[in-house]
Design a protein around this motif. Structure first.
Motif, PDB file in Angstrom:
ATOM      1  N   ARG A   1       0.715  -1.362   0.186  1.00  0.00           N
ATOM      2  CA  ARG A   1      -0.087   0.748  -0.008  1.00  0.00           C
ATOM      3  C   ARG A   1       1.232   0.960   0.301  1.00  0.00           C
ATOM      4  N   PRO A   2       0.565   2.257  -0.847  1.00  0.00           N
ATOM      5  CA  PRO A   2       1.247   3.623  -0.454  1.00  0.00           C
ATOM      6  C   PRO A   2       1.638   3.910   1.026  1.00  0.00           C
ATOM      7  N   ASP A   3       0.726   3.811   1.555  1.00  0.00           N
ATOM      8  CA  ASP A   3       1.250   5.099   3.332  1.00  0.00           C
ATOM      9  C   ASP A   3       2.294   4.120   3.650  1.00  0.00           C
ATOM     10  N   ASP A   4       2.667   2.906   2.973  1.00  0.00           N
ATOM     11  CA  ASP A   4       3.482   1.918   3.747  1.00  0.00           C
ATOM     12  C   ASP A   4       4.533   1.883   3.449  1.00  0.00           C
ATOM     13  N   CYS A   5       4.945   2.620   1.672  1.00  0.00           N
ATOM     14  CA  CYS A   5       6.298   2.808   0.036  1.00  0.00           C
ATOM     15  C   CYS A   5       7.359   3.359   1.025  1.00  0.00           C
ATOM     16  N   ASP A   6       6.995   4.673   2.002  1.00  0.00           N
ATOM     17  CA  ASP A   6       7.715   5.371   2.686  1.00  0.00           C
ATOM     18  C   ASP A   6       8.879   4.621   3.788  1.00  0.00           C
ATOM     19  N   ASP A   7       8.186   3.628   4.825  1.00  0.00           N
ATOM     20  CA  ASP A   7       8.967   2.976   4.957  1.00  0.00           C
ATOM     21  C   ASP A   7      10.101   1.796   5.007  1.00  0.00           C
ATOM     22  N   VAL A   8       9.151   0.933   4.342  1.00  0.00           N
ATOM     23  CA  VAL A   8      10.031   0.161   4.184  1.00  0.00           C
ATOM     24  C   VAL A   8      11.410   0.742   2.917  1.00  0.00           C
ATOM     25  N   VAL A   9      11.095   1.890   2.113  1.00  0.00           N
ATOM     26  CA  VAL A   9      12.428   2.384   1.768  1.00  0.00           C
ATOM     27  C   VAL A   9      12.745   2.345   2.668  1.00  0.00           C
ATOM     28  N   SER A  10      12.737   3.554   3.125  1.00  0.00           N
ATOM     29  CA  SER A  10      13.703   3.662   4.124  1.00  0.00           C
ATOM     30  C   SER A  10      14.305   2.371   5.211  1.00  0.00           C
ATOM     31  N   ASP A  11      13.962   1.221   5.534  1.00  0.00           N
ATOM     32  CA  ASP A  11      14.449   0.202   5.289  1.00  0.00           C
ATOM     33  C   ASP A  11      14.736  -0.304   4.786  1.00  0.00           C
ATOM     34  N   VAL A  12      15.271  -0.157   3.586  1.00  0.00           N
ATOM     35  CA  VAL A  12      16.070  -0.792   2.449  1.00  0.00           C
ATOM     36  C   VAL A  12      17.341   0.286   2.774  1.00  0.00           C
ATOM     37  N   PHE A  13      16.717   1.015   2.781  1.00  0.00           N
ATOM     38  CA  PHE A  13      18.252   1.923   2.887  1.00  0.00           C
ATOM     39  C   PHE A  13      18.972   2.000   3.831  1.00  0.00           C
ATOM     40  N   LEU A  14      18.004   1.532   4.567  1.00  0.00           N
ATOM     41  CA  LEU A  14      19.087   1.623   6.206  1.00  0.00           C
ATOM     42  C   LEU A  14      20.100   0.183   6.116  1.00  0.00           C
ATOM     43  N   THR A  15      19.384  -0.661   5.539  1.00  0.00           N
ATOM     44  CA  THR A  15      19.817  -1.730   5.738  1.00  0.00           C
ATOM     45  C   THR A  15      20.934  -1.105   5.040  1.00  0.00           C
ATOM     46  N   ALA A  16      20.999  -0.814   3.599  1.00  0.00           N
ATOM     47  CA  ALA A  16      22.201  -0.874   2.737  1.00  0.00           C
ATOM     48  C   ALA A  16      22.807   0.106   3.186  1.00  0.00           C
ATOM     49  N   TRP A  17      22.884   0.934   4.538  1.00  0.00           N
ATOM     50  CA  TRP A  17      23.777   1.882   5.277  1.00  0.00           C
ATOM     51  C   TRP A  17      24.920   0.644   5.779  1.00  0.00           C
ATOM     52  N   ARG A  18      23.988   0.068   6.467  1.00  0.00           N
ATOM     53  CA  ARG A  18      24.913  -0.620   7.543  1.00  0.00           C
ATOM     54  C   ARG A  18      25.200  -1.852   6.343  1.00  0.00           C
ATOM     55  N   ARG A  19      25.012  -1.972   5.202  1.00  0.00           N
ATOM     56  CA  ARG A  19      25.793  -2.955   5.589  1.00  0.00           C
ATOM     57  C   ARG A  19      26.743  -2.578   3.486  1.00  0.00           C
ATOM     58  N   PHE A  20      27.147  -1.250   3.695  1.00  0.00           N
ATOM     59  CA  PHE A  20      27.546  -1.432   2.297  1.00  0.00           C
ATOM     60  C   PHE A  20      28.644  -1.029   1.922  1.00  0.00           C
ATOM     61  N   GLY A  21      29.620  -1.668   3.032  1.00  0.00           N
ATOM     62  CA  GLY A  21      30.364  -2.382   2.135  1.00  0.00           C
ATOM     63  C   GLY A  21      30.507  -4.548   1.370  1.00  0.00           C
ATOM     64  N   GLU A  22      29.454  -4.676   1.750  1.00  0.00           N
ATOM     65  CA  GLU A  22      28.855  -5.711   0.756  1.00  0.00           C
ATOM     66  C   GLU A  22      28.169  -5.485   0.302  1.00  0.00           C
ATOM     67  N   VAL A  23      27.381  -4.541  -0.463  1.00  0.00           N
ATOM     68  CA  VAL A  23      26.883  -4.030  -1.952  1.00  0.00           C
ATOM     69  C   VAL A  23      27.445  -4.620  -3.013  1.00  0.00           C
ATOM     70  N   PRO A  24      27.154  -5.494  -4.153  1.00  0.00           N
ATOM     71  CA  PRO A  24      27.832  -5.793  -4.871  1.00  0.00           C
ATOM     72  C   PRO A  24      27.907  -4.694  -6.209  1.00  0.00           C
ATOM     73  N   ALA A  25      29.621  -4.050  -6.153  1.00  0.00           N
ATOM     74  CA  ALA A  25      29.125  -2.663  -7.569  1.00  0.00           C
ATOM     75  C   ALA A  25      28.414  -2.681  -8.491  1.00  0.00           C
ATOM     76  N   ASP A  26      28.986  -3.746  -9.174  1.00  0.00           N
ATOM     77  CA  ASP A  26      28.278  -3.740 -10.946  1.00  0.00           C
ATOM     78  C   ASP A  26      26.532  -4.511 -10.570  1.00  0.00           C
ATOM     79  N   HIS A  27      26.325  -5.074  -9.152  1.00  0.00           N
ATOM     80  CA  HIS A  27      24.557  -5.362  -9.472  1.00  0.00           C
ATOM     81  C   HIS A  27      23.889  -5.059  -7.977  1.00  0.00           C
TER      82      HIS A  27
END
Length: 181
Positions: free
Chosen positions: A30-56
């Protein structure tokens, strides 16, 4: 250890990928929940930024988003079940991925919407990752956290099953209704 350079790279990473991640999430909850989920995604990305595969990067983010959406759905279901037990009535589900997907597809092609809803969650998700997110086999493998061989096999089976259902005359309309409008 975080540095100014890392912060700048992460900011650039977010600017580059936030629109695609937001579209991915918006098509699934639902649209009401999108911002929270996107924030969770980028919070995880911030915590694991060194693990993000550069080409994917995008595929990796979709994998994180899939798990964040699943967690949101589970939390909402548990909350709803708790309310049921405590208050004795059911709140309207705040996150039903099937309803959101059907909302996007039904105006375009009701039959396709019916087919996707008749597929298993695993089949539906793999087809939507390819169709909506344009992931390659290697990106799909990263998003699903499985091998490329397993990805190709699942994708092939999902396509075959969808094709069979589309040709079939025995599909129930979306939402399990008993008659056609």
């Amino acid at each position: 250890m975080r540095t100014h350079e890392t912060d700048e790279r992460f900011q650039s990473f977010v600017v580059s990928h936030a629109p695609a991640v937001a579209r991915f999430v918006r098509r699934r909850i639902r649209p009401d929940d999108c911002d929270d989920v996107v924030s969770d995604v980028f919070l995880t990305a911030w915590r694991r930024f060194g693990e993000v595969p550069a080409d994917h990067e995008r595929a990796w983010l979709y994998g994180v988003a899939r798990r964040a959406i699943s967690n949101k759905v589970r939390r909402d279901r548990r909350r709803s079940a708790l309310v049921d037990r405590l208050v004795g009535f059911r709140l309207q589900s705040s996150t039903d991925p099937c309803d959101v997907i059907a909302m996007y597809l039904e105006p375009l092609d009701r039959r396709l919407s019916e087919v996707l809803m008749a597929l298993s969650l695993r089949e539906r998700e793999i087809l939507l990752l390819v169709a909506w997110e344009s992931l390659s086999s290697s990106e799909l493998a990263i998003a699903l956290s499985i091998s490329e061989a397993a990805t190709r096999k699942r994708l092939s089976r999902a396509r075959l099953h969808a094709r069979e259902l589309y040709r079939s005359k025995q599909l129930l309309p979306v939402g399990g209704e008993s008659g056609h409008a």
